[in-house]
Design a protein around this motif. Structure first.
Motif, PDB file in Angstrom:
ATOM      1  N   PRO A  58       1.720   1.895 -11.446  1.00 11.16           N
ATOM      2  CA  PRO A  58       3.065   1.313 -11.564  1.00 11.16           C
ATOM      3  C   PRO A  58       3.978   1.595 -10.379  1.00 11.16           C
ATOM      4  O   PRO A  58       4.902   0.823 -10.119  1.00 11.16           O
ATOM      5  N   ASP A  59       3.736   2.689  -9.657  1.00  8.17           N
ATOM      6  CA  ASP A  59       4.639   3.066  -8.561  1.00  8.17           C
ATOM      7  C   ASP A  59       4.165   2.575  -7.194  1.00  8.17           C
ATOM      8  O   ASP A  59       4.831   2.823  -6.177  1.00  8.17           O
ATOM      9  N   ASN A  60       3.019   1.900  -7.161  1.00  4.81           N
ATOM     10  CA  ASN A  60       2.536   1.364  -5.883  1.00  4.81           C
ATOM     11  C   ASN A  60       3.410   0.189  -5.434  1.00  4.81           C
ATOM     12  O   ASN A  60       3.885  -0.589  -6.255  1.00  4.81           O
ATOM     13  N   PRO A  61       3.633   0.031  -4.116  1.00  3.24           N
ATOM     14  CA  PRO A  61       4.377  -1.136  -3.634  1.00  3.24           C
ATOM     15  C   PRO A  61       3.598  -2.414  -3.916  1.00  3.24           C
ATOM     16  O   PRO A  61       2.386  -2.475  -3.711  1.00  3.24           O
ATOM     17  N   ALA A  62       4.303  -3.444  -4.392  1.00  2.23           N
ATOM     18  CA  ALA A  62       3.655  -4.712  -4.737  1.00  2.23           C
ATOM     19  C   ALA A  62       4.118  -5.855  -3.847  1.00  2.23           C
ATOM     20  O   ALA A  62       3.330  -6.742  -3.515  1.00  2.23           O
ATOM     21  N   TYR A 108       9.414  -3.755  -3.571  1.00  2.95           N
ATOM     22  CA  TYR A 108       9.426  -3.571  -5.012  1.00  2.95           C
ATOM     23  C   TYR A 108       8.060  -3.107  -5.499  1.00  2.95           C
ATOM     24  O   TYR A 108       7.020  -3.595  -5.042  1.00  2.95           O
ATOM     25  N   THR A 109       8.087  -2.158  -6.448  1.00  9.70           N
ATOM     26  CA  THR A 109       6.856  -1.578  -6.965  1.00  9.70           C
ATOM     27  C   THR A 109       6.203  -2.493  -7.994  1.00  9.70           C
ATOM     28  O   THR A 109       6.804  -3.484  -8.451  1.00  9.70           O
ATOM     29  N   VAL A 110       5.002  -2.133  -8.389  1.00  5.27           N
ATOM     30  CA  VAL A 110       4.274  -2.863  -9.427  1.00  5.27           C
ATOM     31  C   VAL A 110       5.115  -2.928 -10.702  1.00  5.27           C
ATOM     32  O   VAL A 110       5.265  -3.986 -11.321  1.00  5.27           O
ATOM     33  N   SER A 111       5.669  -1.799 -11.112  1.00  4.18           N
ATOM     34  CA  SER A 111       6.467  -1.743 -12.332  1.00  4.18           C
ATOM     35  C   SER A 111       7.721  -2.607 -12.227  1.00  4.18           C
ATOM     36  O   SER A 111       8.059  -3.343 -13.163  1.00  4.18           O
ATOM     37  N   GLN A 112       8.425  -2.542 -11.096  1.00  7.21           N
ATOM     38  CA  GLN A 112       9.642  -3.335 -10.916  1.00  7.21           C
ATOM     39  C   GLN A 112       9.353  -4.833 -10.936  1.00  7.21           C
ATOM     40  O   GLN A 112      10.078  -5.614 -11.559  1.00  7.21           O
ATOM     41  N   LEU A 113       8.284  -5.232 -10.262  1.00  4.24           N
ATOM     42  CA  LEU A 113       7.948  -6.654 -10.208  1.00  4.24           C
ATOM     43  C   LEU A 113       7.450  -7.139 -11.564  1.00  4.24           C
ATOM     44  O   LEU A 113       7.722  -8.279 -11.962  1.00  4.24           O
ATOM     45  N   ASN A 114       6.755  -6.279 -12.303  1.00  4.04           N
ATOM     46  CA  ASN A 114       6.278  -6.655 -13.627  1.00  4.04           C
ATOM     47  C   ASN A 114       7.444  -6.868 -14.591  1.00  4.04           C
ATOM     48  O   ASN A 114       7.455  -7.827 -15.373  1.00  4.04           O
ATOM     49  N   THR A 115       8.437  -5.992 -14.531  1.00  5.89           N
ATOM     50  CA  THR A 115       9.624  -6.158 -15.369  1.00  5.89           C
ATOM     51  C   THR A 115      10.332  -7.462 -15.051  1.00  5.89           C
ATOM     52  O   THR A 115      10.746  -8.208 -15.947  1.00  5.89           O
ATOM     53  N   ALA A 116      10.462  -7.760 -13.762  1.00  2.00           N
ATOM     54  CA  ALA A 116      11.097  -9.018 -13.351  1.00  2.00           C
ATOM     55  C   ALA A 116      10.308 -10.215 -13.861  1.00  2.00           C
ATOM     56  O   ALA A 116      10.877 -11.178 -14.387  1.00  2.00           O
ATOM     57  N   ALA A 117       8.980 -10.163 -13.718  1.00  4.44           N
ATOM     58  CA  ALA A 117       8.123 -11.281 -14.120  1.00  4.44           C
ATOM     59  C   ALA A 117       8.247 -11.574 -15.612  1.00  4.44           C
ATOM     60  O   ALA A 117       8.389 -12.729 -16.028  1.00  4.44           O
TER      61      ALA A 117
END
Length: 375
Positions: A58-62, A108-117
């Motif tokens: 989740p914290d990796n850059p996406a 944006y991280t994996v977690s941030q982009l997933n929340t946005a998606a």
């Protein structure tokens, strides 16, 4: 002599006021006339075209978004806002983040982009198109300029929403964090029918005081505990850590929507209370014969027990009378047969389903807490 000093004093004060008015007028005229946008932030360069989001990292850059600088007719401080949307018209944009003037890139991280998606409506485990744009603005969103729109294809994963535990003087358990009341969770919603009184309370992220607490998103609340953006009218700010329930004491349906764009909390009065003289079990174990529903033993206020034999695929409900009438409790929520351990009243419950082995089990019902156990 005294009159002369007083007269000079009035003249000096009037002169100072006049200078102040001239200064303010000059400042206002300068800002109104000279500041203008001459070039929008010219778009964006995205670091990827297709992104598969892996929930294990989740914290990796996406995704990295970069853009050119917006230009204004005078040197001014510019802020940038990065928005995402499911449609190119940005009818319901989601703000990925804001960036100060000195930066023209954001990661944006994996977690941030997933929340946005998922907030904009992309479906989990299916690749969907996300539209992106950058908006430049002066100060508090004045003189805005919008970049071009570009897209990235994102495959989101299922969001993991918080667990909520109720604690406080308003609750059935008081301020004992070790037995804070868990809520029944289904996707982004959490529910419980339980007792509330006119006192303070909060939610925990665990049955302990730390590390996570949830309260109203209010300037007076500790920053780390600000969460609920919307509440029903009977829930108000209390202090730096807590909310307060203002309704009459009784059983309420507490409902939390943990969707990142909502984060709401509502307490709605239940049609049923908790203090009744009798409680009965009806179901497949007695042929669903309400007239011969099995009596339970009252142990304390709102708490009843029954020890009986239960076989496979046993279904049951609890009645406050030996008839199918208003006093009825079952598994919480309509169309939700199962063994959640949470009670729902008539019109908002389903059958409790329990797979016994033909042995003896103790059924315990706590109408005040809104729970049941089968052991």
């Amino acid at each position: 002599m005294t009159f002369y000093k007083m007269k000079n004093k009035y003249i000096i004060n009037a002169f100072a006021a006049l200078l102040l008015m001239i200064g303010l007028t000059s400042c206002d005229n300068r800002e109104l006339v000279q500041v203008d946008n001459s070039a929008a932030p010219i778009a964006m360069d995205l670091s990827a075209e297709h992104i598969f989001l892996d929930k294990n990292y989740p914290d990796n850059p996406a995704l990295n978004v970069s853009w050119t600088q917006a230009a204004y007719t005078v040197p001014v401080e510019v802020n940038y806002k990065i928005e995402a949307s499911k449609d190119k018209d940005f009818k319901t944009p989601y703000v990925l983040g804001t960036v100060a003037q000195s930066l023209r890139t954001a990661t944006y991280t994996v977690s941030q982009l997933n929340t946005a998606a998922q907030t904009i409506g992309l479906t989990k485990n299916i690749e969907g198109k996300m539209f992106l744009r950058v908006i430049s603005a002066l100060g508090a969103n004045q003189i805005k300029a919008v970049s071009n729109v570009t897209t990235v294809n994102v495959t989101p994963y299922a969001l993991e929403y918080p667990n909520f535990f109720l604690v406080g003087a308003a609750s059935y358990v008081g301020w004992n964090s070790g037995v804070a009341q868990a809520l029944y969770k289904m996707d982004n919603f959490s529910y419980i029918y339980t007792y509330l009184s006119q006192e303070s309370f909060r939610f925990l992220g665990q049955q302990a005081w730390s590390p996570i607490n949830y309260s109203i998103d209010n300037p007076g609340t500790d920053a780390a505990s600000r969460y609920f953006k919307q509440t029903s009218a009977n829930i108000v700010f209390s202090d730096r850590e807590n909310m307060k329930f203002t309704g009459a004491a009784g059983i309420y349906k507490i409902e939390i929507n943990a969707d990142g764009a909502v984060q709401s909390l509502n307490a709605t009065a239940s049609p049923l209370g908790f203090e009744y003289p009798n409680l009965y079990v009806v179901g497949s174990l007695n042929g669903w014969n309400a007239a011969n529903a099995i009596p339970m033993t009252r142990k304390s206020e709102g708490v009843f027990e029954l020890t009986t034999t239960l076989g496979a695929n046993t279904e049951m409900k609890f009645l406050g009378q030996q008839a199918f009438a208003s006093l009825e409790w079952g598994n919480i929520l309509k169309n939700n047969n199962g063994n959640s351990g949470f009670l729902g009243p008539k019109e908002d419950n389903s059958n409790i389903v329990f797979n016994g082995n033909g042995g003896s089990y103790k059924i315990t019902v706590n109408l005040k807490a809104g729970t049941y156990t089968i052991e």
